[in-house]
Design a protein around this motif. Structure first.
Motif, mmCIF file in Angstrom:
data_model
loop_
_atom_site.group_PDB
_atom_site.id
_atom_site.type_symbol
_atom_site.label_atom_id
_atom_site.label_comp_id
_atom_site.label_asym_id
_atom_site.label_seq_id
_atom_site.Cartn_x
_atom_site.Cartn_y
_atom_site.Cartn_z
ATOM 1 N N SER A 51 0.956 4.264 -2.698
ATOM 2 C CA SER A 51 0.690 5.631 -2.255
ATOM 3 C C SER A 51 1.846 6.570 -2.582
ATOM 4 O O SER A 51 1.631 7.727 -2.935
ATOM 5 N N GLY A 65 0.804 -1.221 0.000
ATOM 6 C CA GLY A 65 0.000 0.000 0.000
ATOM 7 C C GLY A 65 0.833 1.264 0.000
ATOM 8 O O GLY A 65 0.515 2.231 -0.697
ATOM 9 N N GLN A 66 1.911 1.276 0.758
ATOM 10 C CA GLN A 66 2.759 2.467 0.771
ATOM 11 C C GLN A 66 3.529 2.610 -0.537
ATOM 12 O O GLN A 66 3.818 3.724 -0.964
ATOM 13 N N ARG A 70 -4.963 -0.945 -5.444
ATOM 14 C CA ARG A 70 -3.803 -0.056 -5.566
ATOM 15 C C ARG A 70 -4.009 1.264 -4.830
ATOM 16 O O ARG A 70 -3.440 2.284 -5.184
ATOM 17 N N GLN A 71 -4.844 1.224 -3.793
ATOM 18 C CA GLN A 71 -5.079 2.358 -2.910
ATOM 19 C C GLN A 71 -5.229 1.805 -1.500
ATOM 20 O O GLN A 71 -5.993 0.867 -1.282
ATOM 21 N N THR A 72 -4.535 2.402 -0.563
ATOM 22 C CA THR A 72 -4.542 1.894 0.801
ATOM 23 C C THR A 72 -5.900 2.085 1.466
ATOM 24 O O THR A 72 -6.386 1.191 2.156
ATOM 25 N N SER A 78 -4.845 -4.711 -1.391
ATOM 26 C CA SER A 78 -3.942 -3.617 -1.749
ATOM 27 C C SER A 78 -3.427 -3.794 -3.175
ATOM 28 O O SER A 78 -3.246 -2.807 -3.895
#
Length: 181
Positions: free
Chosen positions: A64, A60-61, A170-172, A166
């Motif tokens: 982001s 996730g990071q 593709r977005q936390t 995730s």
């Protein structure tokens, strides 16, 4: 230590701190009577949220921060990248589960000691004596393996859900809220 390993550790450390906090603290702030329902749902829910944050941190990071495509462009096999991420998340998950089990055991031992002291008094009040005996009987049935089993299953299910959502979204934020229910 390789740069990939260092980067992954730096990504996981904040989530690991939050996950260990959520594994340890709820067992100590809840009233003592709530431990009669074994394993406690509130403690396991907080633990599950911590594990979910831990599982979302790895991929996730990357999404982001916009570094996932750069990571895949590196001259490394994708299997190595995936293995590194999953092994480190699994190690962090094991530490979090160990923190949960130690905290839970210490809390149950503290309650058991207080109940035994209440039962050892020469003439306890009628209500306190019955309540202390009830808690003592409930604590006799307590088993460490039940908390370990529920904690391990919560951790595995939440880890798998966090990893695949995730990667899917593709977005936390979306991955977190899709995995929570």
């Amino acid at each position: 230590m390789s740069p990939l390993l260092r980067k992954e550790v730096r990504l996981l450390l904040p989530a690991l701190a939050v996950a260990i906090f959520l594994a340890v603290v709820p067992a100590w702030i809840l009233p003592k009577g709530s431990f009669l329902q074994l394993p406690n749902a509130v403690v396991m829910a907080a633990f599950g949220c911590g594990v979910l944050l831990l599982s979302l941190a790895s991929f996730g990071q990357e999404f982001s921060l916009g570094t996932f495509s750069v990571l895949l462009a590196q001259p490394l096999p994708r299997r190595r990248i995936w293995t590194t991420k999953v092994v480190l998340v699994s190690a962090a998950l094991s530490l979090t589960l160990l923190a949960l089990l130690v905290s839970y055991q210490m809390r149950v031992d503290e309650i058991r000691q207080e109940v035994m002291q209440a039962l050892a008094q020469p003439e306890p009040a009628l209500w306190d004596g019955y309540r202390a005996q009830f808690v003592a009987d409930a604590l006799k049935d307590w088993s460490w393996s039940s908390v370990a089993g529920v904690g391990a299953m919560t951790a595995l299910v939440t880890l798998a859900g966090g990893l695949w959502t995730s990667l899917l979204f593709r977005q936390t934020g979306a991955a977190f809220w899709f995995t929570v229910p």
